[in-house]
Motif scaffolding. Sequence first.
Motif, short mmCIF file in Angstrom:
data_model
loop_
_atom_site.label_atom_id
_atom_site.label_comp_id
_atom_site.label_asym_id
_atom_site.label_seq_id
_atom_site.Cartn_x
_atom_site.Cartn_y
_atom_site.Cartn_z
N GLN A 99 0.83 -1.20 0.00
CA GLN A 99 0.00 0.00 0.00
C GLN A 99 0.87 1.26 0.00
O GLN A 99 0.58 2.23 -0.72
CB GLN A 99 -0.93 -0.02 1.22
CG GLN A 99 -1.94 1.12 1.24
CD GLN A 99 -2.91 0.99 2.39
OE1 GLN A 99 -2.80 0.06 3.19
NE2 GLN A 99 -3.87 1.91 2.47
N LEU A 100 1.94 1.25 0.79
CA LEU A 100 2.84 2.41 0.79
C LEU A 100 3.49 2.60 -0.58
O LEU A 100 3.65 3.74 -1.05
CB LEU A 100 3.92 2.20 1.87
CG LEU A 100 3.43 2.26 3.32
CD1 LEU A 100 4.58 1.94 4.28
CD2 LEU A 100 2.86 3.64 3.63
N GLU B 253 0.97 4.13 -2.93
CA GLU B 253 0.80 5.56 -2.63
C GLU B 253 1.98 6.37 -3.14
O GLU B 253 1.81 7.48 -3.67
CB GLU B 253 0.66 5.74 -1.11
CG GLU B 253 -0.60 5.13 -0.53
CD GLU B 253 -1.86 5.81 -1.05
OE1 GLU B 253 -1.77 7.00 -1.45
OE2 GLU B 253 -2.91 5.15 -1.08
#
Length: 490
Positions: free
Chosen positions: A338-339, A342
């Motif tokens: 997820q990081l 992003e």
Amino acid sequence: MRCPGPRAGFFERTDRVSEEDFQARKSHTTCEVPHVDLFSKPRPSEPKSLSVTQLLRRMKNLLEVQIGETWVEGEISNMRKQASGHWYFSLKDEGAQISCAMFNAKRREGAEALVDGAKVRVFAEASVYEARGQLQIIVQKAERAGAGDLQARFEALKRKLHAEGLFDADRKKPVPPFPKTIGLVTSGSGAALQDILNVLARRAPWVQPVLFPVRVQGRGAELEIAQAIEKMGRPEAFGYPRCDVLIVGRGGGSIEDLWNFNEEVVARAIAACPIPVISAVGHEIDFTIADFVADLRAPTPSAAAELAVADGAELSARLAQIRRRMTRTARERLAGAQLAVEALKRGALQRDGEKLLRESVMRVDSARGQLSHGTKLSLERLAVRLGELRARHKACHPARILERRMDAVAGLRRRLERTGRDIPVQRAERLDRLRGLLRALGPESAFQRGFSITLAADGKIVTSAAALKPGEMMRTKFADGETTSIVTPR
């Protein structure tokens, strides 16, 4: 009538008493006879009884006095060594057995000879153990008298089966780690069965035990055990459920009690069983032939059950730990992904996705060109290598090799023919030269030039006049004959 006295109701005269004393004593021992009813039945007297302790004490005293200490020979069985240092065992032969006790055994002479199955001679005192009313002997010392019959049979069968390879590790089958059905070949009423069932219920309640009850002691029990193992190995033929592993055994006891598991028929049944067999006979110190043949040996029936199944509580704890680790790892990876997403959204991907892939496309094109060029070079090298191999194969063709060898044989034949012609000519020429030298240097040429040869009587050539003695005969050889002469003094 005389009254009963200390010597069967009468006195005897001896030299140590006088006549007066004797008559006085005799008169004192004489008494009037009371009235006796001769026709009435005598009243029975109360029999005197002994207590159990008194009886056993009399028996003990009688044994210790009449037998005392003596040597006894027999075979040891059911040896029990107590923490107090006292040893208890049985001594037996073909017809009987007796309990034995040795106090402070390690300090006694010959204690090292006391092992199960050993034939020994013990110096002991016959006695009675009053608390149990048990006949026993108290052993003072012991010495080995040779191996017992059962132990000798045990060792003989062990050597025989070991020579046949029944103990080899490579023939033993592995025990499945998670069996669903376990066969039990043991007594249906023994404590060993309850121990096994308790362990299975505690460790693996999902496992289904299947009992094949047999006798585990006594004459003929070995045949029941062997037949049970055979039937459990082929369950479909007898209508039994198929088991993943078999536990064969019984509780502890003496060597006689465990002997059925030392029989050859049981050992061969275990070896022929297609299902893995765990042997669980006796205690940890007991060893039988079945232990050596089985795929796995357990020290006790309870230990056999523990070896056969995994611990359910431990498995649950391990699964919970694995579940926690997997959950934590998945969460960490999802968070990292997820990081990354992003970060990409905030970077070049947000502005122009084609720019982000441009460098990767260029790398793929470069790699494609390098692959094509490398493939072409590799094919060219392989073609050159193939041409070289074809040339070598052509040069090494059997027809070419045969042709070269035929040429070599022809050359050798020509050399042989030339040598065969030249050698006789050379030898003849050399013979002529030697013959000429012989004529030139030999005695015949000297004779023709007017020389002669003088020989002494012993046939040796005379080279000096001093070698001749007056009166000695000598011969002189000429070209056309020889003459004999006698030496005269000068």
